[in-house]
Structures are given as structure tokens and as C-alpha cells.
Design an enzyme around this catalytic site. Structure first.
Site, short mmCIF file in Angstrom:
data_model
loop_
_atom_site.label_atom_id
_atom_site.label_comp_id
_atom_site.label_asym_id
_atom_site.label_seq_id
_atom_site.Cartn_x
_atom_site.Cartn_y
_atom_site.Cartn_z
N CYS A 139 1.06 -0.97 -0.03
CA CYS A 139 0.07 0.04 -0.16
C CYS A 139 0.99 1.14 0.06
O CYS A 139 1.55 1.66 1.06
CB CYS A 139 -0.92 -0.24 1.42
SG CYS A 139 -1.92 1.58 1.30
N CYS A 142 -0.68 4.18 2.33
CA CYS A 142 -0.65 4.25 3.76
C CYS A 142 -0.36 2.79 4.39
O CYS A 142 0.83 2.45 4.26
CB CYS A 142 -2.13 4.69 4.44
SG CYS A 142 -3.55 3.95 3.71
N SER A 143 -1.47 2.16 4.70
CA SER A 143 -0.81 0.75 5.46
C SER A 143 -2.03 -0.45 5.22
O SER A 143 -2.17 -1.00 6.00
CB SER A 143 -0.84 0.94 6.86
OG SER A 143 -1.93 1.57 7.53
N CYS A 144 -2.75 -0.33 3.97
CA CYS A 144 -3.75 -1.13 3.72
C CYS A 144 -3.26 -2.58 3.81
O CYS A 144 -2.26 -2.94 2.95
CB CYS A 144 -4.56 -0.84 2.48
SG CYS A 144 -5.39 0.76 2.61
#
Lengths: 240, 220
Positions: A139, A142-144
Site C-alpha cells: 500500500c 498508507c498501510s492497507c
């Protein structure tokens, strides 16, 4: 629109102030991390434990949160979810071709089939790795991450080095993970920029033909389901 | 927004550092911040996921890079609580409610927390929307530079790819983040060749797939 822009500027100004107030940077005592994560944790807030405790206590006293609810959530992520969930899905797909077909066709439904029915809301997609196709997931924004299947993401997955390079230099990144792919292997990088969550179905390792589904599940690592490793005959828990 | 969070394709960020046997949380405060975030967000309203992401993106760039993941979240949470009027800076500093402030009933009980811990509010919307693209159709990611929230990374803007799948209708983060409505629209899996994205030094075989909303795409 102008109204909205004004608001976002205000929000930004506020965040600036909050950033300064929330953490007295630079010289704080190290507490939280250390070890291999020094790179990512080099600036540690001076007293994060106290500040967070104060905030929690405030919100409990105001009746905005219930402390027991917080305990349940922490416990869920520390003890009840993790890569073991995803490993069960992978092992089932390895031993049951019909299940695998359903998994690749509609992962959300196939995952629900094997006892994860309450893990709702994630649109899951499973990507199959093979001798000539290697999928990996990132991702960049962000941090999906598919946390119902893999737990919360490791620090490296959320870090600038991985997020920046996975899309432009996947072979270089994989090499750092100890995975050298031949030039004739096609790499597909999946940038999870939306609300679709991906897990990789790694190749079943040679030599595992006689193993039970349960024994197979024990071989499947978190990284193999992100696509930064292959599965071999070393049980996931015994890897370095 | 062309922020520092939009990292795809940046170079010289260093090697990927991995931790052996990494714990879920590196300190108990990280777990508490995570849980607070989940519980507060479950209240809905302006605590939507897209607005949260946008707020975090708007942290000053140097702070964004310097902070750890949960430091960003904690910083955001404090700002959010103040901006919504749920707490004052002084209360947050002292950890004690101001005299005379009321006491609410916590909306999320432990039972509800157990139910929701592993669930996400879905972003899929069961409403009709016109699909402007079909499977197999070439498409170009628009060259756009909105100052607000977007999930169209810089590295793909202006690049041509192929729609490989229509994933259905999803709410649109670019408007939802700013409380301007959900604007539900089709989301497509789009394949971009590594050569198209990165030029001649890239592998001829490799590719990057992104899930892109209708509004991000134009016909080729």
C-alpha cells in the site's frame, strides 16, 4: 469549495500544533521499540505511556469509551487474529482444488466458508502465485492490509522503504527478502489503494505432497501471503 | 494532495528493515492507541476512514517521516478530539475532565467491541452507477493534482493501462474525506506495465495493478 479549503487549512494548522504538543521529539527516553526497529523508531516520544494513559483515563471518565471495550480489541489483535487465519485458507486451497477455484473466483465468500464468516466487510481478493507469475502486495499511500486474515501489518510493510520501492523496484525488494526471481518470472505488484484487500496464495512447496492440511498450514508464513517470500518445508514458527 | 505519504516510486528511502518475531504492538501504549482509534471511529459521523487518512497525510511532512505509525495516530486523535469538542487541550494535558463537564454513556460496550473487532464497515455501495469502462478496455489515469484527499498515486497519473476487472460500486474517498458525499462509482482493477510507469530500464514482463475509481480514469 472555498469553505472546505479553509477548513482543511485549519485542520492542518491544528495538526501542526498537536504534533508539537503530543510528542516532545528528539531527546526522549527510549522505551517502546529498539532492536531492529531503531531506524523506524529513532524518535521516541518522551513519555508516550503516560500521555496515552492520561488520554485513556480522560475518555473513560468522560464516558466516551469503555475500558473493557479497549481491552477486548487489544486482546483480539494480540491473541486471536494473525497469519494463522490466512494460513488455514492457503492450506485448504492446496488440498482441495474445488475450494481453490472458489477462492480465486470469490475470496470473500470462500473465506467465510471455513469459519471466518463473522469477519465481514473486507472485500478480499486472492492472487495465485505460480512458477512463472509472482504476485506481491503493497500500500504505497498508507498501510492497507488484510488484517482479518493476517493480523495487523508489520512495521516494514508500513515503512517508507517498502512503500516507495515495491512498485518501482520489486525485484530489488524481493532480493532483500532473500528471494531472487528469474528474469522469465512475471512480477505483478498490487498497490492496495482502495478498499479491496489482497492475500497471495503461495506455491505449495515440493516435498509436501503427503502432508496433512494442518501440517501444511503450519508452513505458511505471513510474508508468503504478502508475496515477499516463498513457502518451504520449514514450519513458519521455526523460521528466523 | 501531493504529500509525502504518496511514496510509490520514491528512491533512497533505505533498505527494508525487518524485525524477527515482531510483536503485534511494540509497547502497550500502541495497543491502547489502536483500540481507542477503533472505538472512537465506531461512533461514525466525521470519524470516517477517508477523513482520518487525509488528516494523517496533512501532518507536517518532516513529522510524518519522523514519527512512528502509532505516534501519527495518537497525534491525530488528540487533534480530532479537540476539533470535535470532545475534549479540551487542557483536559488532554491533565487527563482529568474539566469541572462540571458531563459524563456520557460509552457507545461501544465490550460486547460490541468483540463483535466489531474483526469487522470493517464496507465501502461497497449497492446503488446503480454507470460504468464508463469495461473489462479489457485501455484507460489512462488522469493527470490531476487535487489539494484534497485522493487515492490516485502520483506515479500512475497520466499513464495508460488496461482495465482488467470491474470490482463494482464503491464510495469515492476524494469526496467522502471532505464530507462532500459518497459519490458512489465503479472501481476498476487497472494494470499498468512496468515499462509504462518507469521507462526502458524496467522489466518488460512486470506490471503494477491499482484499484481506480471511474473519476480517476479517462478513455485512451
Amino acid at each position: 469549495m472555498a469553505d472546505n479549503e479553509d477548513k482543511t487549512v485549519d485542520r492542518r494548522e491544528f495538526l501542526k500544533g498537536a504534533a508539537a504538543a503530543a510528542f516532545v521529539s528528539e531527546s526522549g527516553a527510549t522505551g517502546s521499540a529498539g532492536g531492529a526497529q531503531d531506524h523506524d523508531h529513532q524518535i521516541v516520544p518522551s513519555d508516550p505511556t503516560l500521555r496515552v494513559k492520561a488520554l485513556e483515563s480522560l475518555l473513560v471518565d468522560k464516558g466516551l469509551v469503555d475500558r473493557a471495550a479497549l481491552d477486548v480489541i487489544v486482546d483480539t489483535f494480540e491473541t486471536k487474529v494473525g497469519p494463522r487465519n490466512g494460513a488455514r485458507v492457503v492450506a485448504r486451497a492446496w488440498v482441495d482444488p474445488a475450494y481453490k477455484a472458489r477462492l480465486l473466483q470469490n475470496a470473500t465468500a470462500a473465506i467465510a466458508e471455513i469459519g471466518f464468516a463473522s469477519y465481514q466487510g473486507e472485500d478480499m481478493v486472492v492472487l495465485e502465485n505460480g512458477p512463472k507469475v509472482h504476485n506481491m502486495v503493497v500500500c504505497t499511500l498508507c498501510s492497507c492490509y488484510p488484517w482479518s486474515m493476517l493480523g495487523l501489518p508489520p512495521v516494514w510493510y508500513k515503512s517508507a522503504p517498502y512503500r516507495s520501492r515495491a512498485v518501482i523496484d520489486p525485484r530489488g525488494v524481493l532480493r532483500e527478502f532473500g528471494l531472487e526471481l528469474a528474469d522469465d518470472v512475471e512480477i505483478r505488484v498490487w498497490d492496495s489503494t482502495a478498499e479491496i484487500r489482497y492475500i497471495v496464495l503461495p506455491e505449495r512447496p515440493a516435498g509436501s505432497e503427503r502432508m496433512t492440511e494442518e501440517a501444511l498450514a503450519a508452513l505458511v508464513t505471513r510474508d508468503s501471503m504478502i508475496g515477499t517470500a516463498k513457502v518451504d518445508l520449514t514450519p513458519a514458527g521455526e523460521r528466523p | 494532495m501531493n504529500g509525502v505519504h504518496d511514496m510509490g516510486g520514491m528512491q533512497d528511502m533505505g533498505p527494508v528493515e525487518r524485525e524477527r518475531q515482531e510483536p503485534t504492538f511494540h509497547a502497550s501504549w500502541e495497543g491502547r492507541v489502536y483500540a481507542l482509534w477503533r472505538v472512537l471511529r465506531a461512533r461514525g459521523g466525521t470519524w470516517n476512514l477517508d477523513a482520518f487518512r487525509h488528516d494523517v497525510e496533512r501532518l507536517p511532512p518532516a513529522d510524518y517521516l519522523r514519527m512512528t505509525y502509532y505516534e501519527r495516530w495518537f497525534t491525530w486523535m488528540i487533534a480530532k478530539l479537540v476539533s470535535t469538542g470532545d475534549a479540551t487541550p487542557n483536559e488532554i494535558e491533565t487527563g482529568v475532565p474539566a469541572q462540571g463537564s458531563g459524563r456520557a454513556t460509552p457507545p461501544i460496550t465490550s460486547q460490541r467491541a468483540a463483535d466489531m473487532a474483526l469487522r470493517r464497515p464496507t465501502a461497497r455501495r449497492d446503488v446503480p452507477a454507470v460504468a464508463r469502462f469495461t473489462q479489457g478496455q485501455p484507460a489512462r489515469a488522469r493527470n490531476m493534482n487535487p489539494i484534497g484527499h485522493t487515492r490516485l498515486p502520483r506515479y500512475v497519473r497520466g499513464k495508460a493501462g488496461v482495465v482488467v476487472l470491474d470490482r463494482g460500486v464503491f464510495l469515492f474517498p476524494d469526496t467522502n474525506a471532505h464530507f462532500l458525499g459518497e459519490k458512489p462509482q465503479h472501481l476498476y482493477s487497472v494494470r499498468f506495465s512496468a515499462r509504462e510507469l518507469w521507462g526502458e530500464s524496467a522489466s518488460t514482463r512486470d506490471s503494477v495493478y491499482l484499484d481506480l475509481w471511474d473519476d480517476y480514469l479517462e478513455t485512451v
